[in-house]
Design an enzyme around this catalytic site. Structure first.
Site, short mmCIF file in Angstrom:
data_model
loop_
_atom_site.label_atom_id
_atom_site.label_comp_id
_atom_site.label_asym_id
_atom_site.label_seq_id
_atom_site.Cartn_x
_atom_site.Cartn_y
_atom_site.Cartn_z
N ARG A 99 1.17 32.94 40.83
CA ARG A 99 0.90 33.03 39.11
C ARG A 99 0.95 33.83 39.41
O ARG A 99 0.71 34.88 38.16
CB ARG A 99 -1.00 32.69 39.31
CG ARG A 99 -0.74 31.23 39.66
CD ARG A 99 -2.19 30.75 39.23
NE ARG A 99 -2.53 30.42 38.04
CZ ARG A 99 -2.76 30.42 36.52
NH1 ARG A 99 -2.39 28.57 36.97
NH2 ARG A 99 -2.61 30.43 35.75
N LYS A 151 4.71 32.17 37.47
CA LYS A 151 4.86 30.53 37.33
C LYS A 151 4.51 30.29 35.85
O LYS A 151 4.53 29.67 35.81
CB LYS A 151 4.43 30.02 38.18
CG LYS A 151 4.25 28.07 37.79
CD LYS A 151 5.66 28.17 38.93
CE LYS A 151 5.96 26.43 38.50
NZ LYS A 151 7.32 26.64 38.89
N ASN A 173 -8.19 36.29 34.38
CA ASN A 173 -7.48 35.82 33.57
C ASN A 173 -7.19 35.03 32.10
O ASN A 173 -7.97 34.46 32.44
CB ASN A 173 -7.03 34.27 34.46
CG ASN A 173 -5.39 33.65 34.63
OD1 ASN A 173 -5.57 32.91 34.01
ND2 ASN A 173 -4.67 35.11 33.96
N GLY A 174 -6.40 36.09 31.90
CA GLY A 174 -6.47 35.93 30.71
C GLY A 174 -6.08 38.22 29.42
O GLY A 174 -5.56 38.45 29.77
N CYS A 211 -2.36 35.58 37.21
CA CYS A 211 -3.31 36.33 37.23
C CYS A 211 -3.78 34.59 37.81
O CYS A 211 -4.04 33.89 37.55
CB CYS A 211 -3.99 36.81 36.96
SG CYS A 211 -3.62 38.20 36.14
N TRP A 234 -1.14 39.80 38.14
CA TRP A 234 0.16 40.05 37.40
C TRP A 234 0.16 41.00 35.95
O TRP A 234 -0.78 40.23 35.04
CB TRP A 234 0.70 38.61 36.92
CG TRP A 234 2.37 38.92 36.57
CD1 TRP A 234 3.00 38.15 37.45
CD2 TRP A 234 2.50 38.98 34.78
NE1 TRP A 234 4.36 38.70 36.50
CE2 TRP A 234 3.93 39.21 34.98
CE3 TRP A 234 2.02 39.31 33.84
CZ2 TRP A 234 5.00 39.59 33.98
CZ3 TRP A 234 3.10 39.55 32.20
CH2 TRP A 234 4.05 39.02 32.40
N HIS A 280 36.18 34.71 22.37
CA HIS A 280 35.93 34.95 21.74
C HIS A 280 34.72 36.95 22.04
O HIS A 280 34.07 37.22 21.30
CB HIS A 280 34.44 34.62 20.39
CG HIS A 280 35.68 33.78 19.85
ND1 HIS A 280 36.76 33.77 18.99
CD2 HIS A 280 35.37 32.38 19.98
CE1 HIS A 280 36.78 32.28 18.38
NE2 HIS A 280 36.30 31.57 19.40
N GLU A 312 17.06 34.16 37.68
CA GLU A 312 15.44 34.71 38.09
C GLU A 312 15.51 34.61 40.03
O GLU A 312 14.83 35.51 40.43
CB GLU A 312 14.82 32.94 38.05
CG GLU A 312 14.78 32.51 36.37
CD GLU A 312 13.82 31.31 36.41
OE1 GLU A 312 14.46 30.07 37.00
OE2 GLU A 312 12.86 31.25 36.24
N GLU A 342 20.82 26.53 32.37
CA GLU A 342 20.15 26.59 33.65
C GLU A 342 20.51 26.92 34.76
O GLU A 342 19.96 27.43 35.68
CB GLU A 342 19.18 24.85 33.85
CG GLU A 342 18.47 25.28 34.72
CD GLU A 342 17.09 25.40 34.71
OE1 GLU A 342 16.76 25.93 33.58
OE2 GLU A 342 16.85 25.32 35.45
N LYS A 357 18.60 30.30 36.95
CA LYS A 357 18.28 30.03 38.26
C LYS A 357 19.03 31.78 39.09
O LYS A 357 18.45 32.16 39.86
CB LYS A 357 18.78 28.85 38.77
CG LYS A 357 17.88 27.50 38.84
CD LYS A 357 16.82 27.76 39.00
CE LYS A 357 15.41 27.01 38.70
NZ LYS A 357 14.95 27.29 37.18
C1 G6P Z 1 7.72 31.01 33.61
C2 G6P Z 1 8.11 29.91 34.98
C3 G6P Z 1 10.00 29.71 34.60
C4 G6P Z 1 9.45 28.31 33.42
C5 G6P Z 1 8.78 28.71 31.78
C6 G6P Z 1 8.21 27.91 31.54
O1 G6P Z 1 9.05 31.98 33.09
O2 G6P Z 1 8.88 31.40 35.79
O3 G6P Z 1 10.26 28.86 35.62
O4 G6P Z 1 10.51 27.52 33.12
O5 G6P Z 1 7.67 30.03 32.50
O6 G6P Z 1 6.66 27.17 31.42
P1 G6P Z 1 6.10 25.59 31.03
O7 G6P Z 1 5.08 25.63 32.52
O8 G6P Z 1 6.04 26.10 30.50
O9 G6P Z 1 7.74 24.75 31.24
#
Ligand code: G6P
Length: 615
Positions: free
Chosen positions: A27, A610, A101-102, A2, A75, A510, A494, A487, A491
């Site tokens: 956000r 984010k 927000n929260g 949010c 969100w 395995h 995501e 990673e 990606k």
């Molecule tokens: C969310 C974002 C990711 C990020 C993760 C941790 O899931 O979409 O891209 O890696 O949070 O965020 P931080 O700000 O703690 O690195």
């Protein structure tokens, strides 16, 4: 999660509010809304499910006039994304409006209490109850003072909040409050502004006021910012910072999306971080705030993080254990509360978090602090909560990262971790100065290697074709390359919503090898290091079963090329561990092309946010 934004001043509020929401949309983006105090003395607003663009269209028709307002992009946590659940929320009389927000953890009890008191609640959200608590205190003990009314209301809350509140009884007054959710404030000659993130207000002033947890502020149209503590006492000198980056850095600047821009910024970001990090006495890392004796005594490290930052932690573990010989546990922050922690007086906790606001990471760091452990953080966002609560912080200086999927923060956090590992290794006597210098020189190759990969993005463009029509994929690697594989797979998931599984290549036989069939995409991270020979065998095993192999390999490796359908070439790195940096850039580019081919919004993948401020 949010985004909130607020303004009071002499200009029309809605242009700033809507622009601010667009900046904060990373956000959360399932619904949005705005409320403005109009010259007729009433509240006028629009709110709707969907993206900020939909809200902007509706606002154009609504013709919102007024110089004080609040806005929100959501969100969803409590209640589905819908017009009804979108913020702002109003009280029973329709004279107070609030954005939040929260998460309010005790909202069920409060909701019951408010319903029993005759309040009419129209949404399913936890946030709505706050505005009704403000209404009660406004009519009762606060006697019409909005700041005091919000303060009293927040004393009833458990959980996290960043709030923006306006009311018709005090036109022009905008009240903000924060606890465990970010909120920043600034002002200029035309008024005062608040937002969840600096990016939304940086265009107004680089001088930013940061509310501490529990504090509240009253903003007035003359640009006045009056801060009080949770006890109601005036805070004459609230915490302020001067931000070095500019508004243009938070804009797309000609790139098709923020992800492309942020991927392209990696060489410069790493160069910035590496500058002046080697001194006569080894790596310069004053940010750790520890004496040489304390550093040399560190006997165990807990690294805590989420998502992409957790992958940085896995890389950091390799470097710290190899160079500094200190045992490292890497913990997923959300799992940390369930694990037993074994600390000594010389244990160090390292939190890695781009945003510095991830709720799970903050909770884990607080647990470590409460146990008496020193906490060091690796963050990107200046002045974030993690940094403020840590004993020391290295800022990776990657600049604002807007795309939800982390890219430039990942590579910069890795660079910071390598610097940290070299620092520890030298201070605890496991690495001599000459070797530290060699490794640092080798690390200086990383920005150029990333630049070279960027110039080769056509390789990723081609390789993305291997994913067409596919529903699943497998990413393989060994050692540090297994983390690169993780990673890369994250990606793809995501951005494309395509299933991807990352496996240590040797473990594949395995289980996951059974998924391999004709044309099945397999990404093998196989640079020229001590994993190469065994990886080559793994590639042959999957090739024999019809897989379509995309290898990330070191320049000129003809054996790998002969076994692969596509090769993503990386330059030869002096230090094998640093292959993780150019490999990451390729895998980011690959994921983006796959997502674009599928018509995805790469900056705002569905269901993600984010900054994840809920546990
Ligand atoms: C969310 C974002 C990711 C990020 C993760 C941790 O899931 O979409 O891209 O890696 O949070 O965020 P931080 O700000 O703690 O690195």
């Amino acid at each position: 999660m949010c985004g909130i934004v607020g303004y009071t001043g002499t200009n029309q509020a809605s242009p700033f509010l809507l622009e601010g929401l667009q900046t904060l949309e990373y956000r959360g983006y399932d619904s949005a809304g705005v409320d403005i105090l109009s010259p007729d003395g009433g509240l006028h607003g629009v709110k709707c499910a969907g993206r900020v663009a939909t809200l902007v269209e509706r606002c154009a028709q609504a013709n919102l006039v007024g110089t004080c307002g609040i806005a929100h992009t959501r969100w969803a946590t409590h209640g589905a994304p819908s017009d009804r659940n979108a913020h702002p929320h109003r009280d029973c009389s329709g004279t107070i409006s609030l954005v939040h927000n929260g998460i309010i953890e005790n909202f069920r009890e409060l909701r019951e209490e408010l319903l029993a008191n005759g309040h009419e609640l129209v949404s399913d959200t936890d946030s709505e109850i706050i505005v009704h608590l403000v209404e009660e205190s406004m009519q009762g003990p606060a006697k019409g003072d909005l700041l005091e009314a919000v303060r009293i209301a927040t004393t009833r809350l458990q959980g996290s909040w960043a709030l923006g509140v306006i009311c018709t009884e005090q036109p022009g007054v905008l009240v903000c409050a924060r606890k465990n959710s970010p909120l920043v404030i600034t002002s200029d000659e035309t008024g005062a502004y608040c937002a969840s993130d600096i990016t939304a207000i940086i265009g107004k002033s680089r001088h930013i006021t940061q509310l501490e947890d529990g504090q509240l502020a009253r903003l007035t149209p003359d640009g006045g910012i009056y801060v009080i503590g949770a006890d109601g006492r005036h805070v004459p000198n609230p915490q302020t910072i001067d931000v070095s980056w500019s508004a243009s850095e938070a804009k797309r600047g000609g790139y098709p999306d923020f992800m492309s821009k942020e991927v392209a910024e990696q060489p410069d970001a790493m160069t910035r971080l590496l500058a002046n990090r080697l001194g006569d006495d080894g790596i310069v890392l004053d940010e750790l705030n520890m004496t040489d004796e304390e550093v040399a005594a560190i006997d165990r490290i807990y690294i805590i993080a989420c998502g992409t930052s957790w992958h940085v932690g896995l890389v950091a573990k390799e470097a710290i254990e190899r160079w500094a010989k200190i045992p490292v546990s890497v913990e997923i922050a959300s799992e940390f509360s369930y694990s037993s922690v074994l600390i000594t007086e010389h244990t160090l906790c390292v939190v890695i978090t781009q945003s510095g606001e991830t709720a799970d990471t903050l909770a884990a760091a607080r647990r470590m602090k409460a146990m008496g452990c020193r906490v060091f953080s690796i963050c990107n966002v200046i002045g974030c909560t993690a940094a403020r609560e840590s004993d020391g912080t290295i800022y990776v200086q990657a600049g604002p990262e807007i795309c939800v999927a982390s890219t430039k923060a990942y590579t910069s956090q890795m660079v910071a971790s390598f610097l940290f590992a070299l620092y520890l290794a030298h201070k605890n006597g496991n690495m001599g100065l000459d070797e530290v210098k060699e490794k640092y020189d080798a690390l200086l190759e990383a920005p150029e290697a990333a630049r070279t990969v960027l110039e080769r993005s056509w390789q990723d463009r081609n390789a993305a074709r291997a994913f067409q029509g596919r529903v699943s994929s497998l990413y393989l690697g060994r050692g540090v390359n297994a983390t690169s594989a993780r990673e890369g797979a994250l990606k793809i998931k995501e951005l494309s919503y395509l299933h991807a599984e990352a496996y240590p290549a040797g473990e594949m036989k395995h289980g996951s090898i059974s998924m391999v069939e004709d044309g099945y995409p397999i990404v093998a991270v196989v640079p020229d290091d001590d994993t190469r020979a065994k990886m080559l065998s793994n590639i042959q095993e999957v090739k024999a079963r019809g897989a379509c192999v995309i290898s990330v390999a070191t320049d000129d490796d003809e054996d790998i090329a002969a076994q692969s359908d596509y090769v993503l070439w990386i330059p030869r790195m002096t230090e094998p561990m640093f292959n993780a940096i150019p490999a990451a850039v390729h895998l980011q580019l690959l994921a983006r092309f796959v997502a674009v081919d599928r018509g995805r919004d790469v900056d705002k993948p569905r269901n993600l946010a984010k900054s994840v401020t809920v546990e």
